[in-house]
Each structure stands twice: as structure tokens, then as C-alpha cells.
Design a protein around this motif. Structure first.
Motif, PDB file in Angstrom:
ATOM      1  N   ASP A   1       0.833  -1.192   0.000  1.00 33.01           N
ATOM      2  CA  ASP A   1       0.000   0.000   0.000  1.00 33.01           C
ATOM      3  C   ASP A   1       0.878   1.255   0.000  1.00 33.01           C
ATOM      4  O   ASP A   1       1.633   1.504   0.942  1.00 33.01           O
ATOM      5  N   ARG A   2       0.764   2.027  -1.057  1.00 36.96           N
ATOM      6  CA  ARG A   2       1.620   3.202  -1.229  1.00 36.96           C
ATOM      7  C   ARG A   2       1.448   4.205  -0.093  1.00 36.96           C
ATOM      8  O   ARG A   2       2.442   4.685   0.489  1.00 36.96           O
ATOM      9  N   ASP A   3       0.218   4.549   0.234  1.00 36.70           N
ATOM     10  CA  ASP A   3      -0.025   5.561   1.257  1.00 36.70           C
ATOM     11  C   ASP A   3       0.461   5.090   2.620  1.00 36.70           C
ATOM     12  O   ASP A   3       1.067   5.858   3.380  1.00 36.70           O
ATOM     13  N   TRP A   4       0.193   3.824   2.946  1.00 37.88           N
ATOM     14  CA  TRP A   4       0.629   3.299   4.238  1.00 37.88           C
ATOM     15  C   TRP A   4       2.151   3.312   4.342  1.00 37.88           C
ATOM     16  O   TRP A   4       2.710   3.713   5.370  1.00 37.88           O
ATOM     17  N   THR A   5       2.824   2.887   3.285  1.00 38.89           N
ATOM     18  CA  THR A   5       4.287   2.816   3.310  1.00 38.89           C
ATOM     19  C   THR A   5       4.897   4.204   3.436  1.00 38.89           C
ATOM     20  O   THR A   5       5.837   4.417   4.226  1.00 38.89           O
ATOM     21  N   ALA A   6       4.373   5.168   2.697  1.00 35.58           N
ATOM     22  CA  ALA A   6       4.893   6.526   2.797  1.00 35.58           C
ATOM     23  C   ALA A   6       4.659   7.107   4.193  1.00 35.58           C
ATOM     24  O   ALA A   6       5.548   7.763   4.764  1.00 35.58           O
ATOM     25  N   ALA A   7       3.498   6.849   4.773  1.00 34.85           N
ATOM     26  CA  ALA A   7       3.201   7.341   6.115  1.00 34.85           C
ATOM     27  C   ALA A   7       4.096   6.681   7.154  1.00 34.85           C
ATOM     28  O   ALA A   7       4.537   7.331   8.119  1.00 34.85           O
ATOM     29  N   MET A   8       4.374   5.396   6.986  1.00 31.73           N
ATOM     30  CA  MET A   8       5.256   4.687   7.909  1.00 31.73           C
ATOM     31  C   MET A   8       6.648   5.296   7.886  1.00 31.73           C
ATOM     32  O   MET A   8       7.263   5.546   8.940  1.00 31.73           O
ATOM     33  N   LEU A   9       7.193   5.552   6.696  1.00 26.97           N
ATOM     34  CA  LEU A   9       8.525   6.150   6.590  1.00 26.97           C
ATOM     35  C   LEU A   9       8.549   7.549   7.190  1.00 26.97           C
ATOM     36  O   LEU A   9       9.513   7.919   7.885  1.00 26.97           O
ATOM     37  N   ALA A  10       7.500   8.314   6.953  1.00 26.11           N
ATOM     38  CA  ALA A  10       7.431   9.657   7.528  1.00 26.11           C
ATOM     39  C   ALA A  10       7.389   9.601   9.054  1.00 26.11           C
ATOM     40  O   ALA A  10       8.040  10.402   9.736  1.00 26.11           O
ATOM     41  N   ALA A  11       6.651   8.634   9.591  1.00 23.04           N
ATOM     42  CA  ALA A  11       6.578   8.485  11.044  1.00 23.04           C
ATOM     43  C   ALA A  11       7.930   8.116  11.638  1.00 23.04           C
ATOM     44  O   ALA A  11       8.207   8.415  12.808  1.00 23.04           O
ATOM     45  N   ALA A  12       8.786   7.463  10.825  1.00 19.66           N
ATOM     46  CA  ALA A  12      10.120   7.084  11.284  1.00 19.66           C
ATOM     47  C   ALA A  12      11.142   8.196  11.076  1.00 19.66           C
ATOM     48  O   ALA A  12      12.319   8.019  11.397  1.00 19.66           O
ATOM     49  N   GLY A  13      10.700   9.346  10.542  1.00 16.04           N
ATOM     50  CA  GLY A  13      11.575  10.495  10.423  1.00 16.04           C
ATOM     51  C   GLY A  13      12.104  10.779   9.039  1.00 16.04           C
ATOM     52  O   GLY A  13      12.793  11.784   8.823  1.00 16.04           O
ATOM     53  N   TRP A  14      11.793   9.921   8.059  1.00 18.07           N
ATOM     54  CA  TRP A  14      12.317  10.110   6.704  1.00 18.07           C
ATOM     55  C   TRP A  14      11.483  11.155   5.965  1.00 18.07           C
ATOM     56  O   TRP A  14      10.295  11.292   6.191  1.00 18.07           O
ATOM     57  N   ARG A  15      12.147  11.869   5.046  1.00 21.46           N
ATOM     58  CA  ARG A  15      11.498  12.942   4.291  1.00 21.46           C
ATOM     59  C   ARG A  15      11.773  12.770   2.796  1.00 21.46           C
ATOM     60  O   ARG A  15      12.540  11.923   2.391  1.00 21.46           O
TER      61      ARG A  15
END
Length: 271
Positions: A179-193
């Protein structure tokens, strides 16, 4: 095929023993990932879930002034990677859960070819990777997209009578990051930009040449969802399943090439 214990045991052993076949199967996926990595800076590289080392060794050849560390939880895969690297001092491999791994030098380029979808807690793991990376470091990895767009997985498993499905939400496994949205949100929650996710459609090359059907049948019987289903069967139904798998593989054979489609995300981000 998704638990750490299995990767440290039977599954890791199977992948290590079949690394030439898995390199062939992932050839198109590797090419798509390298296409993105070539646009990114970095000389201190980390390969997460490095497997038998194909990506790590390909990148060190492309960057003669770089150093590479590959980390994987499978001792069998790391043994294969070390054997392939030989005496190249620029490339080293370590048996470790990446969540426990601490670098001698902060990596400025973190990569993975389908090695990051098996974490029990992805936010925690990617937060750790963020914490050990150099400021401005780049992250690039591949992961499978939707199950329906990946007949390399669905067709062999259907042939042996075990149609695949994936649960809603995240679960560790090959399609955990579909899931694209879930994966992007997960990375953002881990601090990645600066997160980008590029779709790529390629071939999963299970067999080539005059022995393509034999190669592909042996491959799918050892690696992937059909292999897990066959391993759980009693001898008689397993024999029937193998025969059905071979028929399905033969139907995929196009001019001496068994190469069902694979659809992936090529993901990049910045620390």
C-alpha cells in the motif's frame, strides 16, 4: 516464509543454495533499483537484508571509491555473500538483525532489494536506520506492489491448490509494503522525508533456455509461496501439486523463457 526464525533456518538455506536462480529471477527488479540508486550520492553504503550479496557487489563495482556493509539475519545467506565477495576489502557482510546493528561509520546511502518488508515493527526499525544514518543520507529500496499485479506469486500458488491472499493492514511478508499511502506514512513516522514511490513493472525470470520449464518448476518448488504450500503437504498430494505446478509453468513458457510479471515500488527517501 516471513518469520525471522524461518529466514535463519530453512528459508535462508533455500535462498542461499539457490542464489544464482534468485539473482536471475530478480534481475529486472535489481535493474530498476540500481536505476534509482545511480541518481543518489553516497560512499558509505549499507545493504539491509542483503541476502547473498548480489546488490551489494553490483553497487561496489559501480562505485570504486565506496565501501559497503551488507547485513542479514541468515547465516547461510551471509556465508554465500562472503564467498562471492572474496578478498574485496571494500565489501563486508555481517549476520545481524538490522535493529541491533551499529555502524563503525554512519552510512550515507542505505539500500535494500526486497529486504525490508519482514520487520515486526517497521516504524521502530526505520527509526533506528534513521538514527544511525549520516545527516542527509539517502534511502532506496524495492518492495512488491499489489498481489493482483504479481502473477509470479499468484499463479504457482494457485497451481498447487493454495490460492494466495493477504490480510488487511500490515503483516510482515513479501507484500507487507504493497500500500503506497501506508508505506509513505510509515517512513514519515520514522523520520524520513522527501519520500517518493515509483511504480515499475518487470519480469520475474524463473527459467531461461532449453531447460526453462525444468528450471522454473524447481525454482517455484523451492522459493516463494508455492514452495511453502508444497512443504506443508504429505508426499502423495505433494507429488500431485508438483505435477500441477509443472503444467502451470509450461503454460508460462514463452519462446524458452518463463518470466511472469512482477510489479514493484521503487522507494526513495532522505534523512
Amino acid at each position: 516464509m516471513t518469520s525471522g526464525e524461518e529466514w535463519q533456518g530453512r528459508v535462508g538455506q533455500n535462498w542461499a543454495g539457490s542464489h544464482q536462480a534468485t539473482d536471475r529471477a530478480f534481475r529486472g527488479i535489481t535493474a530498476e533499483l540500481v536505476k534509482t540508486i545511480d541518481t543518489l550520492p553516497g560512499r558509505v553504503m549499507l545493504d539491509i537484508g542483503c541476502g547473498a550479496g548480489e546488490l551489494a557487489l553490483a553497487l561496489i563495482r559501480r562505485r570504486p571509491d565506496a565501501v559497503m556493509t551488507g547485513v542479514d539475519i541468515s547465516p547461510d545467506l551471509i556465508a554465500s555473500a562472503r564467498a562471492r565477495a572474496g578478498d574485496d576489502a571494500r565489501c563486508r557482510f555481517a549476520v545481524s538483525d538490522v535493529l541491533d546493528w551499529q555502524p563503525d561509520r554512519a552510512p550515507d546511502l542505505l539500500v535494500s532489494r526486497h529486504g525490508v518488508m519482514f520487520f515486526d515493527d517497521p516504524v521502530r526499525t526505520f527509526s533506528h536506520l534513521h538514527s544511525i544514518a549520516a545527516p542527509g543520507a539517502s534511502l532506496a529500496f524495492t518492495c512488491f506492489r499489489d498481489l493482483a499485479d504479481n502473477p509470479w506469486a499468484t499463479e504457482p500458488s494457485r497451481a498447487v491448490g493454495r490460492a494466495m491472499s493477504v490480510a488487511d493492514g500490515y503483516a510482515p511478508g513479501p507484500f507487507g509494503f504493497r500500500d503506497r499511502d501506508w508505506t509513505a506514512a510509515m517512513l514519515a513516522a520514522a523520520g524520513w522525508r522527501d519520500i517518493t514511490m515509483r511504480r515499475a513493472d518487470t519480469a520475474f525470470i524463473a527459467g531461461e533456455g532449453d531447460e526453462a520449464v525444468d528450471q522454473a518448476t524447481a525454482f517455484f518448488a523451492r522459493i516463494g509461496p508455492a514452495a511453502a504450500a508444497l512443504a506443508a503437504m504429505a508426499p502423495e498430494p505433494r507429488a500431485d501439486g508438483l505435477a500441477a505446478l509443472r503444467r502451470a509453468v509450461a503454460a508460462m513458457n514463452k519462446s524458452g523463457r518463463v518470466a511472469p510479471a512482477a510489479s514493484i515500488w521503487v522507494v526513495s527517501a532522505t534523512r
